[in-house]
Scaffold this motif. Structure first.
Motif, PDB file in Angstrom:
ATOM      1  N   SER A   5       5.614   9.438 -11.582  1.00  0.00           N
ATOM      2  CA  SER A   5       5.997   9.786 -10.219  1.00  0.00           C
ATOM      3  C   SER A   5       6.198   8.524  -9.402  1.00  0.00           C
ATOM      4  CB  SER A   5       4.920  10.656  -9.569  1.00  0.00           C
ATOM      5  OG  SER A   5       5.147  10.808  -8.185  1.00  0.00           O
ATOM      6  N   LEU A   6       7.233   8.525  -8.565  1.00  0.00           N
ATOM      7  CA  LEU A   6       7.426   7.403  -7.655  1.00  0.00           C
ATOM      8  C   LEU A   6       6.238   7.266  -6.711  1.00  0.00           C
ATOM      9  CD1 LEU A   6      11.208   7.851  -6.731  1.00  0.00           C
ATOM     10  CD2 LEU A   6      10.208   6.255  -8.379  1.00  0.00           C
ATOM     11  N   LEU A   7       5.635   8.395  -6.341  1.00  0.00           N
ATOM     12  CA  LEU A   7       4.422   8.346  -5.528  1.00  0.00           C
ATOM     13  C   LEU A   7       3.282   7.678  -6.284  1.00  0.00           C
ATOM     14  CD1 LEU A   7       4.308  11.849  -3.795  1.00  0.00           C
ATOM     15  CD2 LEU A   7       4.465   9.639  -2.656  1.00  0.00           C
ATOM     16  N   GLY A   8       3.266   7.850  -7.613  1.00  0.00           N
ATOM     17  CA  GLY A   8       2.186   7.288  -8.415  1.00  0.00           C
ATOM     18  C   GLY A   8       2.172   5.773  -8.414  1.00  0.00           C
ATOM     19  N   PHE A   9       3.376   5.144  -8.363  1.00  0.00           N
ATOM     20  CA  PHE A   9       3.422   3.682  -8.376  1.00  0.00           C
ATOM     21  C   PHE A   9       2.717   3.101  -7.150  1.00  0.00           C
ATOM     22  CE2 PHE A   9       7.425   4.601 -10.829  1.00  0.00           C
ATOM     23  CZ  PHE A   9       6.922   4.173 -12.048  1.00  0.00           C
ATOM     24  N   SER A  10       3.100   3.568  -5.963  1.00  0.00           N
ATOM     25  CA  SER A  10       2.451   3.061  -4.751  1.00  0.00           C
ATOM     26  C   SER A  10       1.073   3.675  -4.565  1.00  0.00           C
ATOM     27  CB  SER A  10       3.323   3.355  -3.523  1.00  0.00           C
ATOM     28  OG  SER A  10       3.599   4.736  -3.417  1.00  0.00           O
ATOM     29  N   ALA A  66      -7.786  -0.251  -4.623  1.00  0.00           N
ATOM     30  CA  ALA A  66      -8.607  -0.475  -3.426  1.00  0.00           C
ATOM     31  C   ALA A  66      -9.134   0.856  -2.910  1.00  0.00           C
ATOM     32  CB  ALA A  66      -7.785  -1.184  -2.352  1.00  0.00           C
ATOM     33  N   PRO A  67     -10.149   1.425  -3.558  1.00  0.00           N
ATOM     34  CA  PRO A  67     -10.695   2.714  -3.121  1.00  0.00           C
ATOM     35  C   PRO A  67     -11.180   2.645  -1.683  1.00  0.00           C
ATOM     36  CG  PRO A  67     -11.585   2.084  -5.264  1.00  0.00           C
ATOM     37  CD  PRO A  67     -10.873   0.894  -4.731  1.00  0.00           C
ATOM     38  N   TYR A  68     -11.064   3.776  -1.003  1.00  0.00           N
ATOM     39  CA  TYR A  68     -11.432   3.832   0.418  1.00  0.00           C
ATOM     40  C   TYR A  68     -12.919   3.523   0.612  1.00  0.00           C
ATOM     41  CZ  TYR A  68     -12.124   5.732   5.117  1.00  0.00           C
ATOM     42  OH  TYR A  68     -12.445   5.890   6.440  1.00  0.00           O
ATOM     43  N   GLY A  69     -13.194   2.607   1.513  1.00  0.00           N
ATOM     44  CA  GLY A  69     -14.567   2.346   1.913  1.00  0.00           C
ATOM     45  C   GLY A  69     -15.291   1.274   1.114  1.00  0.00           C
ATOM     46  N   VAL A  70     -14.652   0.711   0.076  1.00  0.00           N
ATOM     47  CA  VAL A  70     -15.308  -0.339  -0.706  1.00  0.00           C
ATOM     48  C   VAL A  70     -14.324  -1.501  -0.894  1.00  0.00           C
ATOM     49  CG1 VAL A  70     -16.779   1.291  -1.941  1.00  0.00           C
ATOM     50  CG2 VAL A  70     -14.588   0.639  -2.927  1.00  0.00           C
ATOM     51  N   ILE A  97      -0.961   7.095 -17.293  1.00  0.00           N
ATOM     52  CA  ILE A  97      -1.555   5.771 -17.500  1.00  0.00           C
ATOM     53  C   ILE A  97      -0.483   4.695 -17.361  1.00  0.00           C
ATOM     54  CG2 ILE A  97      -2.592   4.252 -19.231  1.00  0.00           C
ATOM     55  CD1 ILE A  97      -4.110   6.735 -20.272  1.00  0.00           C
ATOM     56  N   ALA A  98       0.677   4.918 -18.004  1.00  0.00           N
ATOM     57  CA  ALA A  98       1.763   3.937 -17.919  1.00  0.00           C
ATOM     58  C   ALA A  98       2.218   3.759 -16.475  1.00  0.00           C
ATOM     59  CB  ALA A  98       2.931   4.381 -18.794  1.00  0.00           C
ATOM     60  N   CYS A  99       2.361   4.866 -15.750  1.00  0.00           N
ATOM     61  CA  CYS A  99       2.807   4.817 -14.360  1.00  0.00           C
ATOM     62  C   CYS A  99       1.807   4.062 -13.490  1.00  0.00           C
ATOM     63  CB  CYS A  99       3.011   6.239 -13.848  1.00  0.00           C
ATOM     64  SG  CYS A  99       3.548   6.361 -12.122  1.00  0.00           S
ATOM     65  N   LEU A 100       0.514   4.367 -13.645  1.00  0.00           N
ATOM     66  CA  LEU A 100      -0.505   3.714 -12.823  1.00  0.00           C
ATOM     67  C   LEU A 100      -0.634   2.231 -13.147  1.00  0.00           C
ATOM     68  CD1 LEU A 100      -3.324   6.431 -12.765  1.00  0.00           C
ATOM     69  CD2 LEU A 100      -1.731   5.828 -10.928  1.00  0.00           C
ATOM     70  N   VAL A 101      -0.563   1.873 -14.429  1.00  0.00           N
ATOM     71  CA  VAL A 101      -0.684   0.457 -14.791  1.00  0.00           C
ATOM     72  C   VAL A 101       0.506  -0.337 -14.253  1.00  0.00           C
ATOM     73  CG1 VAL A 101      -0.725  -1.170 -16.712  1.00  0.00           C
ATOM     74  CG2 VAL A 101      -2.157   0.873 -16.790  1.00  0.00           C
ATOM     75  N   ILE A 102       1.714   0.225 -14.368  1.00  0.00           N
ATOM     76  CA  ILE A 102       2.883  -0.436 -13.789  1.00  0.00           C
ATOM     77  C   ILE A 102       2.712  -0.567 -12.279  1.00  0.00           C
ATOM     78  CG2 ILE A 102       5.353  -0.129 -13.292  1.00  0.00           C
ATOM     79  CD1 ILE A 102       5.643   1.043 -16.107  1.00  0.00           C
ATOM     80  N   GLY A 103       2.201   0.488 -11.647  1.00  0.00           N
ATOM     81  CA  GLY A 103       1.945   0.424 -10.215  1.00  0.00           C
ATOM     82  C   GLY A 103       0.937  -0.645  -9.850  1.00  0.00           C
ATOM     83  N   ALA A 153       1.202  -8.289  -3.146  1.00  0.00           N
ATOM     84  CA  ALA A 153       0.008  -8.452  -2.301  1.00  0.00           C
ATOM     85  C   ALA A 153      -0.492  -7.118  -1.768  1.00  0.00           C
ATOM     86  CB  ALA A 153       0.292  -9.417  -1.154  1.00  0.00           C
ATOM     87  N   GLN A 154      -0.460  -6.082  -2.634  1.00  0.00           N
ATOM     88  CA  GLN A 154      -0.990  -4.745  -2.350  1.00  0.00           C
ATOM     89  C   GLN A 154      -0.249  -4.042  -1.204  1.00  0.00           C
ATOM     90  OE1 GLN A 154      -5.293  -4.537  -2.257  1.00  0.00           O
ATOM     91  NE2 GLN A 154      -5.482  -6.370  -3.529  1.00  0.00           N
ATOM     92  N   ASP A 155       0.998  -4.414  -0.968  1.00  0.00           N
ATOM     93  CA  ASP A 155       1.825  -3.762   0.049  1.00  0.00           C
ATOM     94  C   ASP A 155       2.720  -2.728  -0.638  1.00  0.00           C
ATOM     95  OD1 ASP A 155       3.454  -2.934   2.071  1.00  0.00           O
ATOM     96  OD2 ASP A 155       4.188  -4.923   2.625  1.00  0.00           O
ATOM     97  N   GLY A 156       2.276  -1.462  -0.635  1.00  0.00           N
ATOM     98  CA  GLY A 156       2.995  -0.426  -1.359  1.00  0.00           C
ATOM     99  C   GLY A 156       4.404  -0.200  -0.864  1.00  0.00           C
ATOM    100  N   SER A 157       4.700  -0.530   0.393  1.00  0.00           N
ATOM    101  CA  SER A 157       6.040  -0.312   0.927  1.00  0.00           C
ATOM    102  C   SER A 157       7.081  -1.229   0.306  1.00  0.00           C
ATOM    103  CB  SER A 157       6.029  -0.506   2.451  1.00  0.00           C
ATOM    104  OG  SER A 157       5.703  -1.850   2.790  1.00  0.00           O
TER     105      SER A 157
END
Length: 470
Positions: A44-49, A56-60, A249-255, A263-267
């Motif tokens: 999913s394109l949403l999965g990459f970003s 960076a999980p929320y709150g940690v 897994i492939a999608c998340l690792v590429i993301g 620099a963690q800027d999903g946009s």
């Protein structure tokens, strides 16, 4: 007892999904069809970003790159096991996902999770239309106006829902190889440059695992809508566990690699992809193929509505739903809805535990999908306690709601335990609580063969055709 005399469509490779729930579901999807469908859904394109929720999980503080990859793999494997198990239920009963919940909670009680699933599917469908539109604009450098991209995405999505099984077979034949090629091209292009060092830790590892599991388990309330057409339970399980799990897994690792390079800027991820060698081709394939995500959400919204009114025509419903989601994508800020969607996802993780526990304890027999299936309070309790467990460990980020659960979790000392996963804990609690109640057979829960004709969903057994081998 009256016998269903309608023709058995299981041997017709071109048979389509029934228009209402009063018709039998043809069993025409083989292993490759389901690997193709779930393999495409796992990308999913949403999965990459969206991989930022793992990095960076929320709150940690952010995870190290190694910890993030490990969380993506573990969460996808665990979530894949749960998804695969739910697909087996659909394959064995021939019932769609929300109808299966009649046997878990009772017919009328199943309306509650059905309503939540309709809200979830509509929300994600709008998200996907917006994502497709953003991708098309990136490909055309803004030459196509946003409204036109959204309308085109909505029209394609709606058209695919008219012949859903035909679309799934087309994915297997023509699209899957292109998607694999696109992923390979993106991975090679990204790895031409070294992955930047990411300062991080393993502190939020289980929060990251929760995020990866939630991505997979978000498909559990939809899965049986497709696996009910499977020729076998084994093929259904393999399609979800292997097809979805590997590509997620492939999608998340590429993301994760892409996020490290921007620099963690999903946009900036889409622009990064387009700038890679052959990146425009790879990205174009993924943008066009993203319609399988919006298709699944629109189609399953219609099937969920049929649990409320079995005689409704799914074709009419999907046309109306496609128009509504397109209108919403044109007019609202869907980002404000995101946290609510994640909360709904947390609802279905413990429900999956109760569902699978009830199925295992009952041996898959006497699963009541009738319109008068009685309520099962014990299963409601297992679901509710599992949901409460999830909130106490991971309160989320919805204003006021999360404040209450954060306060409760602080008093009960359920927060900030690096070893504790909300998804795993809530699933396990629901399983353990559901098992003692799963053997209870409330009045009216009779074997399928003892029910009056028309008192349950049509199945192949009623027309004399045997259940496909497991």
């Amino acid at each position: 007892m009256a016998v269903d005399t309608r023709p058995d469509l299981s041997s017709d490779p071109h048979a389509e999904a029934p228009t209402t729930l009063n018709e039998a579901a043809p069993r025409t999807l083989g292993l490759l069809d389901q690997l193709g469908f779930w393999g495409n859904v796992g990308v999913s394109l949403l999965g990459f970003s969206g991989a930022i929720a793992i990095l960076a999980p929320y709150g940690v503080r952010p995870l190290s790159f190694t910890a993030a990859v490990a969380a993506a793999v573990l969460g996808s494997v665990l979530g894949g096991l749960i998804l695969g198990g739910s697909l087996v239920l659909g394959a064995r009963t021939g019932a769609p996902a929300m109808v299966l919940l009649r046997g878990l909670l009772g017919a009328k009680a199943s309306f509650v999770p059905t309503a939540l699933n309709i809200a979830q599917c509509l929300g994600w469908a709008v998200f996907e239309l917006v994502t497709i539109s953003t991708g098309l604009q990136a490909l055309t450098h803004g030459d196509l106006p946003r409204w036109l991209c959204l309308v085109l995405a909505g029209l394609v999505t709606t058209a695919l829902t008219i012949r859903p099984l035909g679309w799934i077979r087309a994915l297997r034949k023509y699209v899957s190889v292109l998607v694999i090629l696109a992923l390979v091209l993106l991975a090679i292009g990204l790895l031409r440059n070294p992955v930047p060092e990411l300062a991080g830790s393993w502190q939020g590892f289980w929060l990251a695992v929760d995020s990866a599991m939630a991505l997979t388990i978000s498909w559990v309330p939809l899965g049986a809508d497709y696996s009910r057409h499977s020729r076998s339970a084994r093929a259904a399980f393999a399609g979800g566990f292997l097809g979805y799990g590997l590509t997620q897994i492939a999608c998340l690792v590429i993301g994760l690699i892409a996020l490290a390079q921007v620099a963690q800027d999903g946009s900036r991820i889409f622009d990064l992809f387009i700038g890679l060698p052959l990146g425009t081709l790879a990205f174009a394939i993924l943008v066009i193929r993203e319609s399988d995500q919006s298709f699944a959400n629109v189609y399953s919204t219609a099937i969920s509505l049929q649990n409320l009114r079995p005689g409704l025509d799914r074709r009419v419903l999907t046309v109306l739903i496609g128009a509504v989601t397109t209108a919403l994508a044109l007019t609202i800020n869907i980002d404000d809805y995101a946290n609510f969607l994640y909360l709904i996802g947390g609802v279905f993780i413990p429900m999956s535990g109760a569902l699978i526990a009830a199925w295992i304890r009952g041996g898959g027999r006497r699963w009541n999908t009738a319109e008068d299936a009685p309520a099962r309070p014990g299963m409601w309790l297992a679901w509710l306690v599992g949901f409460l467990c999830y909130q106490l460990i991971n309160p989320g980020s919805i204003a006021h709601w999360s404040d209450f659960w954060t306060s409760a979790g602080t008093r009960l000392h359920t927060l900030s335990h690096p070893w504790l996963s909300a998804s795993i804990a809530s699933f396990a609690v629901s399983v353990l609580l559901a098992l003692p109640f799963a053997g209870d057979r409330p009045g009216g829960d009779r074997p399928a063969g003892d029910r009056p004709a028309g008192d349950q969903l049509p199945t192949r057994e009623r027309s004399g055709a045997g259940r496909p081998p497991a």
